[in-house]
Write a protein that holds these residues in place. Structure first.
Motif, PDB file in Angstrom:
ATOM      1  N   VAL A 122       1.231 -65.647 -85.091  1.00  0.00           N
ATOM      2  CA  VAL A 122       1.625 -66.255 -83.821  1.00  0.00           C
ATOM      3  C   VAL A 122       1.078 -65.395 -82.685  1.00  0.00           C
ATOM      4  CG1 VAL A 122       3.542 -67.124 -82.441  1.00  0.00           C
ATOM      5  CG2 VAL A 122       3.766 -66.996 -84.923  1.00  0.00           C
ATOM      6  N   PHE A 123       0.495 -66.032 -81.660  1.00  0.00           N
ATOM      7  CA  PHE A 123      -0.027 -65.270 -80.532  1.00  0.00           C
ATOM      8  C   PHE A 123       1.003 -65.223 -79.415  1.00  0.00           C
ATOM      9  CE2 PHE A 123      -2.320 -64.518 -76.597  1.00  0.00           C
ATOM     10  CZ  PHE A 123      -3.070 -63.406 -76.941  1.00  0.00           C
ATOM     11  N   LEU A 124       1.443 -63.991 -79.077  1.00  0.00           N
ATOM     12  CA  LEU A 124       2.426 -63.777 -78.021  1.00  0.00           C
ATOM     13  C   LEU A 124       1.837 -62.819 -76.992  1.00  0.00           C
ATOM     14  CD1 LEU A 124       5.658 -63.317 -80.188  1.00  0.00           C
ATOM     15  CD2 LEU A 124       4.797 -65.405 -79.094  1.00  0.00           C
ATOM     16  N   PRO A 125       1.660 -63.260 -75.747  1.00  0.00           N
ATOM     17  CA  PRO A 125       1.109 -62.378 -74.710  1.00  0.00           C
ATOM     18  C   PRO A 125       1.911 -61.083 -74.591  1.00  0.00           C
ATOM     19  CG  PRO A 125       1.138 -64.643 -73.937  1.00  0.00           C
ATOM     20  CD  PRO A 125       1.880 -64.632 -75.246  1.00  0.00           C
ATOM     21  N   GLY A 126       1.190 -59.985 -74.604  1.00  0.00           N
ATOM     22  CA  GLY A 126       1.816 -58.674 -74.559  1.00  0.00           C
ATOM     23  C   GLY A 126       1.830 -57.999 -75.911  1.00  0.00           C
ATOM     24  N   ALA A 127       1.924 -58.796 -76.967  1.00  0.00           N
ATOM     25  CA  ALA A 127       1.938 -58.259 -78.335  1.00  0.00           C
ATOM     26  C   ALA A 127       0.708 -58.661 -79.122  1.00  0.00           C
ATOM     27  CB  ALA A 127       3.193 -58.734 -79.067  1.00  0.00           C
ATOM     28  N   GLY A 128       0.091 -59.800 -78.790  1.00  0.00           N
ATOM     29  CA  GLY A 128      -1.077 -60.284 -79.523  1.00  0.00           C
ATOM     30  C   GLY A 128      -0.676 -61.118 -80.727  1.00  0.00           C
ATOM     31  N   TRP A 129      -1.530 -61.110 -81.748  1.00  0.00           N
ATOM     32  CA  TRP A 129      -1.280 -61.882 -82.963  1.00  0.00           C
ATOM     33  C   TRP A 129      -0.298 -61.109 -83.860  1.00  0.00           C
ATOM     34  CZ3 TRP A 129      -2.531 -66.792 -83.378  1.00  0.00           C
ATOM     35  CH2 TRP A 129      -3.633 -67.291 -82.679  1.00  0.00           C
ATOM     36  N   LEU A 130       0.837 -61.737 -84.171  1.00  0.00           N
ATOM     37  CA  LEU A 130       1.871 -61.126 -85.004  1.00  0.00           C
ATOM     38  C   LEU A 130       2.026 -61.901 -86.304  1.00  0.00           C
ATOM     39  CD1 LEU A 130       4.644 -60.394 -82.343  1.00  0.00           C
ATOM     40  CD2 LEU A 130       2.929 -58.815 -83.259  1.00  0.00           C
ATOM     41  N   ASP A 131       2.246 -61.163 -87.399  1.00  0.00           N
ATOM     42  CA  ASP A 131       2.372 -61.771 -88.728  1.00  0.00           C
ATOM     43  C   ASP A 131       3.813 -62.148 -89.042  1.00  0.00           C
ATOM     44  OD1 ASP A 131      -0.374 -61.396 -89.930  1.00  0.00           O
ATOM     45  OD2 ASP A 131       0.068 -59.324 -89.415  1.00  0.00           O
ATOM     46  N   TYR A 132       3.984 -63.340 -89.634  1.00  0.00           N
ATOM     47  CA  TYR A 132       5.283 -63.779 -90.141  1.00  0.00           C
ATOM     48  C   TYR A 132       5.067 -64.453 -91.488  1.00  0.00           C
ATOM     49  CZ  TYR A 132       7.400 -62.828 -85.632  1.00  0.00           C
ATOM     50  OH  TYR A 132       7.858 -62.198 -84.498  1.00  0.00           O
ATOM     51  N   ASP A 133       5.812 -63.997 -92.481  1.00  0.00           N
ATOM     52  CA  ASP A 133       5.716 -64.544 -93.836  1.00  0.00           C
ATOM     53  C   ASP A 133       7.009 -65.301 -94.155  1.00  0.00           C
ATOM     54  OD1 ASP A 133       5.503 -65.112 -96.516  1.00  0.00           O
ATOM     55  OD2 ASP A 133       5.563 -63.028 -97.191  1.00  0.00           O
ATOM     56  N   PRO A 134       7.015 -66.633 -94.055  1.00  0.00           N
ATOM     57  CA  PRO A 134       8.242 -67.387 -94.314  1.00  0.00           C
ATOM     58  C   PRO A 134       8.702 -67.320 -95.765  1.00  0.00           C
ATOM     59  CG  PRO A 134       6.383 -68.875 -94.044  1.00  0.00           C
ATOM     60  CD  PRO A 134       5.895 -67.508 -93.667  1.00  0.00           C
ATOM     61  N   THR A 135       7.806 -67.035 -96.697  1.00  0.00           N
ATOM     62  CA  THR A 135       8.184 -66.970 -98.112  1.00  0.00           C
ATOM     63  C   THR A 135       9.072 -65.765 -98.398  1.00  0.00           C
ATOM     64  OG1 THR A 135       6.098 -68.041 -98.709  1.00  0.00           O
ATOM     65  CG2 THR A 135       7.295 -66.919-100.476  1.00  0.00           C
ATOM     66  N   ASN A 136       8.804 -64.640 -97.740  1.00  0.00           N
ATOM     67  CA  ASN A 136       9.547 -63.407 -98.012  1.00  0.00           C
ATOM     68  C   ASN A 136      10.253 -62.835 -96.789  1.00  0.00           C
ATOM     69  OD1 ASN A 136       8.800 -62.689-100.911  1.00  0.00           O
ATOM     70  ND2 ASN A 136       6.775 -63.001-100.024  1.00  0.00           N
ATOM     71  N   SER A 137      10.252 -63.570 -95.682  1.00  0.00           N
ATOM     72  CA  SER A 137      10.866 -63.095 -94.438  1.00  0.00           C
ATOM     73  C   SER A 137      10.307 -61.739 -94.020  1.00  0.00           C
ATOM     74  CB  SER A 137      12.400 -63.021 -94.576  1.00  0.00           C
ATOM     75  OG  SER A 137      12.951 -64.292 -94.754  1.00  0.00           O
ATOM     76  N   LEU A 138       8.982 -61.615 -94.064  1.00  0.00           N
ATOM     77  CA  LEU A 138       8.307 -60.366 -93.719  1.00  0.00           C
ATOM     78  C   LEU A 138       7.610 -60.487 -92.375  1.00  0.00           C
ATOM     79  CD1 LEU A 138       6.503 -59.491 -97.086  1.00  0.00           C
ATOM     80  CD2 LEU A 138       8.590 -58.438 -96.197  1.00  0.00           C
ATOM     81  N   SER A 139       7.473 -59.351 -91.688  1.00  0.00           N
ATOM     82  CA  SER A 139       6.612 -59.273 -90.512  1.00  0.00           C
ATOM     83  C   SER A 139       6.022 -57.880 -90.441  1.00  0.00           C
ATOM     84  CB  SER A 139       7.397 -59.575 -89.229  1.00  0.00           C
ATOM     85  OG  SER A 139       8.460 -58.651 -89.049  1.00  0.00           O
ATOM     86  N   ALA A 140       4.718 -57.815 -90.188  1.00  0.00           N
ATOM     87  CA  ALA A 140       3.975 -56.553 -90.044  1.00  0.00           C
ATOM     88  C   ALA A 140       4.143 -55.664 -91.272  1.00  0.00           C
ATOM     89  CB  ALA A 140       4.416 -55.844 -88.770  1.00  0.00           C
ATOM     90  N   GLY A 141       4.050 -54.333 -91.064  1.00  0.00           N
ATOM     91  CA  GLY A 141       4.175 -53.403 -92.182  1.00  0.00           C
ATOM     92  C   GLY A 141       2.935 -53.332 -93.043  1.00  0.00           C
ATOM     93  N   PHE A 142       3.080 -52.741 -94.229  1.00  0.00           N
ATOM     94  CA  PHE A 142       1.983 -52.584 -95.172  1.00  0.00           C
ATOM     95  C   PHE A 142       1.812 -53.795 -96.075  1.00  0.00           C
ATOM     96  CE2 PHE A 142       3.168 -48.150 -94.333  1.00  0.00           C
ATOM     97  CZ  PHE A 142       1.933 -47.582 -94.118  1.00  0.00           C
ATOM     98  N   ASP A 143       2.749 -54.749 -96.032  1.00  0.00           N
ATOM     99  CA  ASP A 143       2.841 -55.735 -97.097  1.00  0.00           C
ATOM    100  C   ASP A 143       1.782 -56.829 -97.049  1.00  0.00           C
ATOM    101  OD1 ASP A 143       5.550 -54.730 -98.141  1.00  0.00           O
ATOM    102  OD2 ASP A 143       5.979 -55.149 -96.039  1.00  0.00           O
ATOM    103  N   LEU A 144       1.356 -57.231 -95.861  1.00  0.00           N
ATOM    104  CA  LEU A 144       0.467 -58.374 -95.710  1.00  0.00           C
ATOM    105  C   LEU A 144      -0.953 -57.909 -95.408  1.00  0.00           C
ATOM    106  CD1 LEU A 144       2.890 -60.531 -93.547  1.00  0.00           C
ATOM    107  CD2 LEU A 144       2.495 -60.719 -96.022  1.00  0.00           C
TER     108      LEU A 144
END
Length: 301
Positions: free
Chosen positions: A232-254
């Motif tokens: 998702v592109f959010l001004p100020g943060a840029g492109w952010l990762d969201y994984d609906p299958t595992n409820s993950l965001s950022a980190g080493f996982d993706l």
């Protein structure tokens, strides 16, 4: 801290008698960037072949493989070793004021750049998707972080992961109706929902690193295969990762490999073969993503 990791991705197709093969195209090489440094990689098959590399219109690396002989079995083995920099526990992020509430206010330049990621692609014949989308906003406006958190939580609480042999990605309407699907199905539904809320969102195909597997424990959903999620592109943060299958965001996982407007643009492996329809006996896929070491992030030295 950075992880030194290795990915081994193997796909095997089997046939009752020798068949001939057309050109195959693979997406397996992680995208280069601030978080990824590739050390070496290779693409091999059990049959004679010629391999070359191209980039598509979205700067994804595509491996083009021409098979030089017929066979009853065709195996692709992709190997990558690299260094991956990530941040654990990233739950908050800086946003410009215009991105703090839904709908996000994109600038004219951003609208031009993001147009393909803002327009919904899938049909909503009975309006069920629109109704579900509206349930994530309390009124005309809502806090962006809260909306994203509620949307991610809905997949965890209301949907069931279900693998299947059939190729392709379900329509968002089908995933919503059955409350089940694969990681690609969940990602596509979340993307189309975000677009209907006014967010720029894109499809990501790649790999899931699960540290539990390094110790022989039960892994997260989607480990052991290619994976898919949302940016998702959010001004100020840029492109952010969201994984609906595992409820993950950022980190080493993706570990992203390919980005796309829709799932059909990010197929891990596609190609053709010539023979009788009954010759095809199935396929198997195995993906191993392992940590083989650690190193200090140069920015921390």
């Amino acid at each position: 801290m950075a992880i030194i990791g290795e990915i081994i991705h193997t796909t095997t197709y089997r046939y009752a008698k020798p068949v001939t093969f057309g050109t195959h195209r693979a997406m397996f090489l992680p995208r280069r960037g601030a978080s990824t440094r590739l050390l070496r990689w290779s693409a091999q098959t059990n049959l004679s072949c010629k391999v070359h590399w191209v980039t598509d219109s979205r700067s994804n690396t595509v491996t083009v493989i021409d098979i030089g002989e017929p066979g009853t079995e065709l195996t692709f083995t992709f190997r990558v070793r690299g260094i991956y920099f990530g941040i654990k526990g990233l739950e908050s992020f800086p946003l410009e004021a215009r991105a703090e509430e839904v709908p996000v206010q994109y600038t004219p330049d951003e609208w031009t750049d993001l147009a393909g990621y803002l327009r919904p692609h899938a049909d909503d014949p009975d309006g069920s998707h629109a109704a579900w989308t509206k349930s994530f906003v309390a009124g005309d406006q809502d806090q962006t972080a809260d909306v994203l958190r509620r949307l991610l939580g809905s997949f965890r609480n209301e949907f069931n992961y279900r693998s299947r042999d059939a190729e392709g990605t379900q329509s968002p309407a089908e995933t919503l109706r059955t409350k089940s699907g694969t990681c690609r199905d969940f990602a596509w539904l979340m993307i189309e929902t975000l677009r209907r809320l006014g967010f720029a969102a894109r499809f990501v195909s790649g790999y899931l690193y699960d540290s539990a597997l390094d110790g022989g424990a039960v892994g997260m959903t989607g480990s052991g295969a290619t994976h898919a999620w949302v940016q998702v592109f959010l001004p100020g943060a840029g492109w952010l990762d969201y994984d609906p299958t595992n409820s993950l965001s950022a980190g080493f996982d993706l570990i992203p490999v390919a980005i796309a407007r829709h799932p059909g643009q990010a197929i891990p492996l596609a190609g053709s073969w010539l023979g009788d329809a009954g010759d095809y006996q199935g396929m198997s896929i195995n993906v191993a993503v392992h940590k083989i070491g650690e190193m200090l992030d140069p920015s921390e030295g």
